[in-house]
Design a protein around this motif. Structure first.
Motif, mmCIF file in Angstrom:
data_model
loop_
_atom_site.group_PDB
_atom_site.id
_atom_site.type_symbol
_atom_site.label_atom_id
_atom_site.label_comp_id
_atom_site.label_asym_id
_atom_site.label_seq_id
_atom_site.Cartn_x
_atom_site.Cartn_y
_atom_site.Cartn_z
ATOM 1 N N VAL A 170 0.849 -1.351 -0.640
ATOM 2 C CA VAL A 170 0.480 0.436 0.200
ATOM 3 C C VAL A 170 0.813 0.791 0.010
ATOM 4 C CG1 VAL A 170 -1.487 1.592 1.185
ATOM 5 C CG2 VAL A 170 -1.372 -0.887 0.756
ATOM 6 N N ASP A 171 0.866 2.224 -0.582
ATOM 7 C CA ASP A 171 1.404 3.244 -1.528
ATOM 8 C C ASP A 171 1.087 4.580 -0.561
ATOM 9 O OD1 ASP A 171 3.828 4.268 -2.348
ATOM 10 O OD2 ASP A 171 2.911 5.242 -4.178
ATOM 11 N N ASP A 172 2.056 5.094 0.174
ATOM 12 C CA ASP A 172 1.891 6.837 0.724
ATOM 13 C C ASP A 172 0.942 6.562 1.651
ATOM 14 O OD1 ASP A 172 2.784 8.232 -1.726
ATOM 15 O OD2 ASP A 172 0.693 8.024 -3.333
ATOM 16 N N ALA A 181 -7.282 1.012 7.844
ATOM 17 C CA ALA A 181 -8.868 0.683 7.547
ATOM 18 C C ALA A 181 -9.048 0.626 6.037
ATOM 19 C CB ALA A 181 -10.030 1.812 7.569
ATOM 20 N N ARG A 182 -7.733 0.947 5.549
ATOM 21 C CA ARG A 182 -7.454 0.220 3.993
ATOM 22 C C ARG A 182 -6.615 -1.223 4.614
ATOM 23 N NH1 ARG A 182 -8.776 1.927 -0.912
ATOM 24 N NH2 ARG A 182 -10.725 2.545 0.180
ATOM 25 N N ILE A 183 -5.872 -0.988 5.516
ATOM 26 C CA ILE A 183 -4.616 -2.174 5.847
ATOM 27 C C ILE A 183 -5.320 -3.240 6.259
ATOM 28 C CG2 ILE A 183 -2.877 -2.370 8.081
ATOM 29 C CD1 ILE A 183 -1.824 -0.105 5.712
ATOM 30 N N GLY A 184 -6.439 -2.984 7.312
ATOM 31 C CA GLY A 184 -7.258 -3.968 7.901
ATOM 32 C C GLY A 184 -7.479 -4.554 6.408
ATOM 33 N N LEU A 185 -9.005 -3.949 5.574
ATOM 34 C CA LEU A 185 -8.792 -3.947 4.909
ATOM 35 C C LEU A 185 -8.347 -5.597 3.578
ATOM 36 C CD1 LEU A 185 -11.437 -4.472 2.032
ATOM 37 C CD2 LEU A 185 -10.717 -2.587 1.160
ATOM 38 N N LEU A 186 -6.841 -4.518 2.786
ATOM 39 C CA LEU A 186 -5.724 -5.351 2.251
ATOM 40 C C LEU A 186 -5.634 -6.208 3.063
ATOM 41 C CD1 LEU A 186 -5.101 -2.399 -0.360
ATOM 42 C CD2 LEU A 186 -7.275 -4.093 -0.071
ATOM 43 N N SER A 187 -4.676 -6.160 3.574
ATOM 44 C CA SER A 187 -3.855 -7.121 5.057
ATOM 45 C C SER A 187 -2.018 -7.199 3.879
ATOM 46 C CB SER A 187 -4.087 -8.498 4.717
ATOM 47 O OG SER A 187 -5.806 -8.645 5.862
ATOM 48 N N ARG A 212 8.385 5.643 16.405
ATOM 49 C CA ARG A 212 8.041 4.295 16.100
ATOM 50 C C ARG A 212 6.943 4.119 16.561
ATOM 51 N NH1 ARG A 212 11.630 4.892 20.683
ATOM 52 N NH2 ARG A 212 13.330 4.983 19.214
ATOM 53 N N PRO A 213 5.892 3.807 17.464
ATOM 54 C CA PRO A 213 4.749 3.130 17.584
ATOM 55 C C PRO A 213 3.808 3.037 16.216
ATOM 56 C CG PRO A 213 5.185 5.081 19.673
ATOM 57 C CD PRO A 213 6.107 5.014 18.141
ATOM 58 N N LEU A 214 3.814 3.733 15.698
ATOM 59 C CA LEU A 214 2.848 3.757 13.779
ATOM 60 C C LEU A 214 4.130 2.061 13.773
ATOM 61 C CD1 LEU A 214 1.716 4.395 11.939
ATOM 62 C CD2 LEU A 214 3.031 5.563 10.732
ATOM 63 N N VAL A 215 5.360 2.284 13.149
ATOM 64 C CA VAL A 215 5.768 1.457 12.906
ATOM 65 C C VAL A 215 5.252 -0.253 13.560
ATOM 66 C CG1 VAL A 215 8.379 -0.006 12.571
ATOM 67 C CG2 VAL A 215 8.051 2.469 11.663
ATOM 68 N N SER A 216 5.111 -0.230 15.111
ATOM 69 C CA SER A 216 5.524 -1.625 15.955
ATOM 70 C C SER A 216 3.579 -1.538 15.639
ATOM 71 C CB SER A 216 5.586 -1.070 17.132
ATOM 72 O OG SER A 216 6.647 -0.552 17.887
ATOM 73 N N MET A 217 3.210 -1.099 14.909
ATOM 74 C CA MET A 217 1.189 -0.848 14.729
ATOM 75 C C MET A 217 1.222 -1.335 13.851
ATOM 76 S SD MET A 217 -1.396 -0.263 12.917
ATOM 77 C CE MET A 217 -0.749 1.802 12.265
ATOM 78 N N LEU A 218 2.224 -1.371 12.582
ATOM 79 C CA LEU A 218 2.062 -2.024 11.860
ATOM 80 C C LEU A 218 2.838 -3.192 11.120
ATOM 81 C CD1 LEU A 218 2.839 1.379 9.102
ATOM 82 C CD2 LEU A 218 0.893 0.308 9.174
ATOM 83 N N HIS A 219 3.742 -3.514 11.753
ATOM 84 C CA HIS A 219 4.512 -4.878 11.919
ATOM 85 C C HIS A 219 3.018 -5.856 12.924
ATOM 86 C CE1 HIS A 219 9.602 -3.170 12.485
ATOM 87 N NE2 HIS A 219 8.251 -3.341 10.829
ATOM 88 N N ASP A 220 2.645 -5.295 14.372
ATOM 89 C CA ASP A 220 1.580 -6.253 14.388
ATOM 90 C C ASP A 220 0.504 -6.241 13.272
ATOM 91 O OD1 ASP A 220 3.370 -5.638 17.164
ATOM 92 O OD2 ASP A 220 1.792 -4.543 17.173
ATOM 93 N N ALA A 223 2.800 -6.940 7.744
ATOM 94 C CA ALA A 223 3.339 -5.714 6.926
ATOM 95 C C ALA A 223 4.583 -4.991 7.885
ATOM 96 C CB ALA A 223 2.661 -4.491 6.740
ATOM 97 N N LYS A 224 5.648 -5.159 6.750
ATOM 98 C CA LYS A 224 6.704 -4.738 6.991
ATOM 99 C C LYS A 224 6.992 -3.511 6.198
ATOM 100 C CE LYS A 224 9.947 -8.653 5.698
ATOM 101 N NZ LYS A 224 10.601 -9.201 4.346
ATOM 102 N N VAL A 225 7.495 -2.020 6.967
ATOM 103 C CA VAL A 225 7.698 -0.479 6.729
ATOM 104 C C VAL A 225 8.317 -1.074 5.960
ATOM 105 C CG1 VAL A 225 7.275 1.581 7.677
ATOM 106 C CG2 VAL A 225 6.185 -0.882 8.910
ATOM 107 N N LEU A 226 7.943 0.247 4.567
ATOM 108 C CA LEU A 226 9.381 0.723 3.963
ATOM 109 C C LEU A 226 8.823 2.455 4.378
ATOM 110 C CD1 LEU A 226 9.749 0.435 -0.002
ATOM 111 C CD2 LEU A 226 9.839 1.991 0.832
ATOM 112 N N VAL A 227 10.109 3.452 3.895
ATOM 113 C CA VAL A 227 9.711 4.339 3.895
ATOM 114 C C VAL A 227 10.796 4.562 2.905
ATOM 115 C CG1 VAL A 227 10.579 6.886 5.004
ATOM 116 C CG2 VAL A 227 10.418 4.694 6.630
ATOM 117 N N GLU A 228 9.873 5.426 1.811
ATOM 118 C CA GLU A 228 10.343 6.830 1.209
ATOM 119 C C GLU A 228 10.188 8.018 1.104
ATOM 120 O OE1 GLU A 228 7.430 5.878 -2.310
ATOM 121 O OE2 GLU A 228 5.780 7.259 -1.339
#
Length: 286
Positions: A170-172, A181-187, A212-220, A223-228
């Motif tokens: 998921v971009d941007d 919510a979109r993260i939850g839909l598409l996993s 740091r909490p945002l990255v932890s939430m996405l890891h939970d 998802a892997k986290v990419l910063v562009e």
């Protein structure tokens, strides 16, 4: 008089190869070339290139044109044709990167082809021909670039690609429709943090504490986290301290045309951070 419908254009007829085998597309007065920007993963005190994002470099005659200028010039009726051409160019030029084993991120805008049946057919056609390009589906990462699309269409597209082994990004994230919510839909397998949003965050002294909490939430959420948009040492430091998995940006490497010698040597994190008895400030004024 009988009016015959216009023949649907074949993307392959708009793609050519130069004398050394680099593929390019032709659309009107433009020639379209594939460029690839490296994506890095932290490995100890180095960053190792593990993937590339495919980008288009449009040229009018021999003069580069800003991609946005080119894409804004495309008639609505031609957008699907051009997007498909760009994707086929990137797949065809993958072997011209010169380094094997890299994952290939490609953009997919479901708003351009929002008819579910046609979109699914296009994905299946692309997957069937991956072997022609020396690519395994597991090496592909599809970046969903327009999150305003219908949820039902998005979910079906993602399910189809996953069935073939293609990973989803998921971009941007942080802007527009790229929400939790979109993260939850598409996993998604990967979430790309928007570079502009991240740069603004990095202007605050407490950037790491908020990030740091945002990255932890996405890891939970798996998802892997990419910063562009890593464009300076401060961005890199906040991203690394936040525990991200992947990084991309001009401070690390710029996009390079297919056929350019690809530097696959790991990058020194200390050098990128400017650690030579200097302190990198987290808060910078502009």
């Amino acid at each position: 008089m009988i009016v015959r419908p216009e023949r649907r254009r074949n993307v392959a007829e708009a793609i050519f190869a130069d004398e050394i085998g680099l593929q390019f597309g032709v659309y009107g007065e433009f020639r379209l070339w594939s460029a690839y920007q490296p994506i890095f993963a932290p490995r100890g005190r180095t960053l190792k290139p593990v993937a590339v994002e495919a980008l288009i470099e449009p040229r009018r005659v021999a003069t580069p044109v800003a991609p946005q200028v080119f894409f804004d010039s495309i008639a609505a009726s031609d957008r699907l044709f051009v997007e498909t051409m760009c994707r086929m160019l990137h797949l065809g030029n993958y072997r011209n990167i010169g380094v094997g084993g890299l994952a290939l991120f490609f953009n997919y805008d479901p708003m351009i082809n929002d008819h579910l049946g046609r979109a699914l057919a296009e994905i299946r056609l692309m997957t069937r021909h991956l072997g022609d390009f020396g690519l395994e589906p597991t090496k592909l990462v599809c970046e969903i670039t327009e999150q305003a699309a219908d949820d039902r269409v998005l979910a079906s597209l993602v399910r189809e690609m996953r069935r073939d082994g293609i990973r989803i990004a998921v971009d941007d994230f942080g802007t527009g429709h790229s929400t939790e919510a979109r993260i939850g839909l598409l996993s998604p397998d990967i979430v790309k943090i928007d570079g502009g949003w991240f740069a603004e965050l990095c202007r605050h002294a407490a950037a790491e504490r908020f990030f740091r909490p945002l990255v932890s939430m996405l890891h939970d959420r798996g998802a892997k986290v990419l910063v562009e948009g890593i464009e300076q040492a401060t961005h890199l430091r906040v991203a690394l301290d936040g525990g991200v998995d992947l990084l991309q940006g001009y401070h690390l490497a710029r996009p390079a045309l297919a056929g350019t010698i690809f530097n696959d040597e790991p990058l020194s994190i200390d050098t990128l951070l400017g650690i030579d008895n200097k302190v990198v400030q987290l808060h910078q004024r502009r």
